[in-house]
Write an enzyme that holds these catalytic residues in place. Structure first.
Site, PDB file in Angstrom:
ATOM      1  N   CYS A   2       0.849  -1.191   0.000  1.00 14.88           N
ATOM      2  CA  CYS A   2       0.000   0.000   0.000  1.00 14.88           C
ATOM      3  C   CYS A   2       0.883   1.240   0.000  1.00 14.88           C
ATOM      4  O   CYS A   2       2.109   1.154   0.054  1.00 14.88           O
ATOM      5  CB  CYS A   2      -0.925   0.000   1.222  1.00 14.88           C
ATOM      6  SG  CYS A   2      -2.017  -1.437   1.298  1.00 14.88           S
ATOM      7  N   ARG A  46      -4.834   1.678  -1.180  1.00 15.81           N
ATOM      8  CA  ARG A  46      -4.946   0.301  -0.718  1.00 15.81           C
ATOM      9  C   ARG A  46      -4.696  -0.742  -1.803  1.00 15.81           C
ATOM     10  O   ARG A  46      -5.242  -0.669  -2.898  1.00 15.81           O
ATOM     11  CB  ARG A  46      -6.350   0.064  -0.148  1.00 15.81           C
ATOM     12  CG  ARG A  46      -6.520  -1.317   0.488  1.00 15.81           C
ATOM     13  CD  ARG A  46      -7.945  -1.551   0.932  1.00 15.81           C
ATOM     14  NE  ARG A  46      -8.061  -2.787   1.704  1.00 15.81           N
ATOM     15  CZ  ARG A  46      -9.202  -3.377   2.012  1.00 15.81           C
ATOM     16  NH1 ARG A  46     -10.349  -2.841   1.599  1.00 15.81           N
ATOM     17  NH2 ARG A  46      -9.216  -4.488   2.719  1.00 15.81           N
ATOM     18  N   LEU A  47      -3.856  -1.711  -1.447  1.00 10.30           N
ATOM     19  CA  LEU A  47      -3.752  -2.973  -2.166  1.00 10.30           C
ATOM     20  C   LEU A  47      -4.282  -4.030  -1.208  1.00 10.30           C
ATOM     21  O   LEU A  47      -3.672  -4.288  -0.164  1.00 10.30           O
ATOM     22  CB  LEU A  47      -2.311  -3.288  -2.562  1.00 10.30           C
ATOM     23  CG  LEU A  47      -2.103  -4.629  -3.287  1.00 10.30           C
ATOM     24  CD1 LEU A  47      -2.735  -4.597  -4.672  1.00 10.30           C
ATOM     25  CD2 LEU A  47      -0.614  -4.963  -3.395  1.00 10.30           C
ATOM     26  N   ASN A  70       1.257   0.751   6.021  1.00  9.84           N
ATOM     27  CA  ASN A  70       1.605  -0.174   4.953  1.00  9.84           C
ATOM     28  C   ASN A  70       2.373  -1.302   5.627  1.00  9.84           C
ATOM     29  O   ASN A  70       3.529  -1.124   6.012  1.00  9.84           O
ATOM     30  CB  ASN A  70       2.476   0.521   3.902  1.00  9.84           C
ATOM     31  CG  ASN A  70       3.092  -0.454   2.918  1.00  9.84           C
ATOM     32  OD1 ASN A  70       2.553  -1.542   2.692  1.00  9.84           O
ATOM     33  ND2 ASN A  70       4.213  -0.074   2.324  1.00  9.84           N
ATOM     34  N   GLY A  71       1.725  -2.440   5.815  1.00 12.82           N
ATOM     35  CA  GLY A  71       2.444  -3.479   6.544  1.00 12.82           C
ATOM     36  C   GLY A  71       1.747  -4.814   6.558  1.00 12.82           C
ATOM     37  O   GLY A  71       0.583  -4.944   6.177  1.00 12.82           O
ATOM     38  N   GLU A  72       2.515  -5.809   6.980  1.00  8.06           N
ATOM     39  CA  GLU A  72       1.987  -7.122   7.321  1.00  8.06           C
ATOM     40  C   GLU A  72       2.402  -7.400   8.756  1.00  8.06           C
ATOM     41  O   GLU A  72       3.603  -7.440   9.079  1.00  8.06           O
ATOM     42  CB  GLU A  72       2.534  -8.207   6.390  1.00  8.06           C
ATOM     43  CG  GLU A  72       1.974  -8.148   4.986  1.00  8.06           C
ATOM     44  CD  GLU A  72       0.478  -8.344   4.930  1.00  8.06           C
ATOM     45  OE1 GLU A  72      -0.074  -9.019   5.838  1.00  8.06           O
ATOM     46  OE2 GLU A  72      -0.151  -7.829   3.986  1.00  8.06           O
ATOM     47  N   LEU A 227       9.129 -15.758  -6.652  1.00 10.92           N
ATOM     48  CA  LEU A 227      10.203 -15.500  -7.595  1.00 10.92           C
ATOM     49  C   LEU A 227      11.282 -16.545  -7.378  1.00 10.92           C
ATOM     50  O   LEU A 227      11.755 -16.742  -6.257  1.00 10.92           O
ATOM     51  CB  LEU A 227      10.766 -14.095  -7.400  1.00 10.92           C
ATOM     52  CG  LEU A 227       9.803 -12.941  -7.657  1.00 10.92           C
ATOM     53  CD1 LEU A 227      10.527 -11.601  -7.521  1.00 10.92           C
ATOM     54  CD2 LEU A 227       9.151 -13.051  -9.034  1.00 10.92           C
ATOM     55  N   ILE A 254      13.118 -15.416 -14.810  1.00  6.70           N
ATOM     56  CA  ILE A 254      13.353 -14.558 -15.974  1.00  6.70           C
ATOM     57  C   ILE A 254      14.803 -14.659 -16.420  1.00  6.70           C
ATOM     58  O   ILE A 254      15.700 -14.937 -15.611  1.00  6.70           O
ATOM     59  CB  ILE A 254      12.998 -13.087 -15.665  1.00  6.70           C
ATOM     60  CG1 ILE A 254      13.001 -12.251 -16.948  1.00  6.70           C
ATOM     61  CG2 ILE A 254      13.939 -12.485 -14.609  1.00  6.70           C
ATOM     62  CD1 ILE A 254      12.385 -10.869 -16.784  1.00  6.70           C
ATOM     63  N   THR A 304      24.530  -1.344  -8.781  1.00  9.16           N
ATOM     64  CA  THR A 304      24.092  -2.698  -8.462  1.00  9.16           C
ATOM     65  C   THR A 304      22.577  -2.784  -8.409  1.00  9.16           C
ATOM     66  O   THR A 304      21.971  -3.720  -8.952  1.00  9.16           O
ATOM     67  CB  THR A 304      24.678  -3.144  -7.106  1.00  9.16           C
ATOM     68  OG1 THR A 304      26.090  -3.073  -7.168  1.00  9.16           O
ATOM     69  CG2 THR A 304      24.261  -4.556  -6.784  1.00  9.16           C
ATOM     70  N   ARG A 307      21.064  -2.494 -12.022  1.00  6.28           N
ATOM     71  CA  ARG A 307      21.307  -3.703 -12.820  1.00  6.28           C
ATOM     72  C   ARG A 307      20.398  -4.855 -12.378  1.00  6.28           C
ATOM     73  O   ARG A 307      19.791  -5.543 -13.197  1.00  6.28           O
ATOM     74  CB  ARG A 307      22.769  -4.135 -12.675  1.00  6.28           C
ATOM     75  CG  ARG A 307      23.778  -3.271 -13.383  1.00  6.28           C
ATOM     76  CD  ARG A 307      25.163  -3.821 -13.093  1.00  6.28           C
ATOM     77  NE  ARG A 307      26.239  -3.056 -13.706  1.00  6.28           N
ATOM     78  CZ  ARG A 307      27.532  -3.304 -13.508  1.00  6.28           C
ATOM     79  NH1 ARG A 307      27.894  -4.295 -12.688  1.00  6.28           N
ATOM     80  NH2 ARG A 307      28.447  -2.574 -14.101  1.00  6.28           N
ATOM     81  N   GLY A 331      13.844 -13.951  -2.205  1.00  5.66           N
ATOM     82  CA  GLY A 331      14.990 -14.478  -1.458  1.00  5.66           C
ATOM     83  C   GLY A 331      15.974 -13.437  -0.965  1.00  5.66           C
ATOM     84  O   GLY A 331      17.100 -13.778  -0.589  1.00  5.66           O
TER      85      GLY A 331
END
Length: 527
Positions: A2, A46-47, A70-72, A227, A254, A304, A307, A331
């Site tokens: 969010c 909001r998401l 904005n949090g969990e 991912l 990817i 970094t 890229r 990760g």
């Protein structure tokens, strides 16, 4: 993911606030609300992830106070039950609804009680003051700045504050703001005591704590994906999640079509764990054409970070456009805890630990920033199991003598923790790490360097580089990124402390490129 924003003065201009706030609409595309507290403005985009009904929309209010977050908040159900016993009632299933009751009960001590990735702004209706806070690692973004009258603003991203605040800075992780001060409530990089667990005991706890960190991040009312680069870190996250799930997980990888190192390894992992696996390919044109947009959304000029963001941004874009997934597990943060290729050159265990502490403190400006922006700009939420607070506390407390690479293999503790568990093929568990920007294709970095070389003559490079004093560009590539950054964030370079580079004071690390491929020990990495 969010977006939040606060303009902490009764004189806040609504139109100026709204103009800045809507720049991060992709973070919260489901709904938007801006309220006047009487002492300033609070905004929320909001998401929907936890508590998907309209009752979960923020700001939440209670007895004249308001909060945007904005949090969990992991394990919030337990805290909510405790609060119910003291007389509080709740209108939604949103985890963030517990924040105001917690604040009323514990004051600013509440922040150290949270097991969370969060950034929040509280308006205390009793005192008429604002309090803001950010999680100890800085996984959720928060920035601050002051307007021309010296009034403070907070926002999820720097782009919200451009043109309003004179100088924009990242809100320090593990701190809260109150009464004009930033106060540290958790320095997660520093351990007060050294844990004396031996290698085997440490590996057992690493396995248990990482598994728990993954499990709690699988809880979501929205669909979860993963991912998968094929490297150790994302492969472990996916393998643990697959073992804990009652149906196949969805994984995504990817790479450049001609030389993506990790696509084949990601496919091996996906086959082994039985995931529904999707491969995304990118072209040289995709890399170059996305560069300016990427730097704008990232808000950085670091080599970094940029890229490594190209592949991440493009794969998240594909996930957003072709699936109904809303949450992605990644990760990140393993390297800072267990070591990079360059930390093999650490002269002592003490030096290794000091470098890890530095990297953990600065994470919010580099890898964590990359993961947040690439994912959130595509209206997705990032969750980072290696950033689990209990896990990080434990690994940082271990005696660095057992963490430093004296085993002939980097990240030995993490690998050994899952050895013999049949959770990953040995060929993945013990494979040397490839830098992410190389793993998606060695040629990608080469394309970026070649493109930068075409933009400036040597004379132009020397002249233009002299304009900058903070984090002075040292290659044509770094100058190109800085010039684009200044276009969107003029005069705000100090938001990033410096370029992410190996520790040049160590023998073997005095290099002029941040990629691990320039180190003498890169060896079989990236093959």
């Amino acid at each position: 993911m969010c977006s939040i924003m606060g303009y902490c003065t009764p004189d806040a201009d609504y139109k100026i606030f709204e103009k800045g706030f809507v720049r991060t609409k992709s973070r919260g595309p489901d709904d938007i609300r801006i309220i006047d507290t009487g002492k300033g403005l609070l905004g929320f985009q909001r998401l929907s992830i936890m508590g998907l009904t309209p009752s979960g929309m923020q700001p939440f209010s209670l007895d004249g106070s308001y909060v945007v977050c904005n949090g969990e908040l992991y394990g919030f159900q337990k805290e909510r039950e405790l609060l119910k016993q003291t007389g509080y009632s709740f209108q939604s299933d949103s985890d963030c609804e517990i924040i105001l009751p917690m604040y009323f009960e514990y004051g600013t001590d509440m922040f150290s009680r949270l097991d969370a990735e969060f950034a929040c702004i509280i308006y205390d209706g009793k005192t008429g003051e604002y309090i803001a806070a950010r999680d100890p690692i800085g996984i959720r973004p928060l920035y601050y700045g002051y307007d021309e009258c010296g009034e403070i603003l907070f926002a999820s991203e720097a782009k919200n504050l451009v043109g309003i605040a004179k100088k924009i800075m990242p809100f320090p992780p593990g701190h809260y703001y109150k009464d004009g001060e930033f106060i540290c409530y958790c320095d997660i990089a520093t351990s007060q005591t050294v844990c004396d667990d031996d290698v085997e005991a440490a590996c057992t706890k690493i396995r248990e704590k990482l598994t728990e960190g993954v499990k709690k991040r699988l809880v979501s009312d929205a669909k979860v994906g993963f991912l998968l680069s094929g490297g150790l870190d994302s492969s472990l996250v996916c393998a643990i999640a697959a073992a804990e799930s009652d149906k196949p997980i969805e994984t995504f990888a990817i790479g450049m079509s001609e030389d993506a190192i990790d696509l084949k390894y990601a496919r091996q992992v996906a086959d082994f764990i039985g995931s529904h696996h999707t491969e995304v390919y990118m072209t040289p044109d995709d890399v170059i054409s996305s560069l300016e947009e990427l730097i704008h959304l990232l808000g950085t000029y670091d080599i970094t970070t940029i890229r490594a963001s190209v592949g991440m941004y493009l794969i998240c874009k594909a996930i957003h456009e072709t699936t109904d997934i809303r949450v992605l597990l990644t990760g990140e943060i393993s390297d800072e805890l267990f070591g990079y290729k360059y930390t093999d050159f650490a002269p002592t265990a003490k030096a290794f630990q000091e470098e890890a502490e530095k990297r953990i403190r600065e994470l919010h400006m580099y890898d964590v920033l990359r993961a947040d922006r690439c994912i959130s700009v595509n209206s997705l939420e990032a969750r980072v199991p290696f950033g689990d607070l209990d896990f990080v506390h434990y690994v940082m407390s271990l005696d660095p003598e057992i963490k430093i690479n004296k085993y002939g293999k980097g990240k030995y503790l993490l690998r050994h923790a899952f050895e013999g568990m049949d959770i990953l093929p040995d060929s993945i568990l013990w494979r040397e790490k490839a830098a992410f920007s190389d793993a998606v294709g060695h040629s990608m970095v080469d394309y970026l360097k070649e493109y930068a070389e075409e933009q400036y003559t040597d004379e132009e490079f020397e002249k233009l580089s002299k304009k900058y004093t903070h984090a002075k560009p040292f290659t044509k590539e770094s100058l190109l990124y800085r010039e684009i950054f200044e276009k969107y964030y003029p005069g705000q370079a100090e938001m990033i402390v410096d370029f992410w580079m190996p520790n040049k004071e160590w023998e073997g690390c005095n290099v002029n490129d941040p990629s691990a491929r320039v180190l003498s020990n890169y060896g079989e990495s990236g093959q």
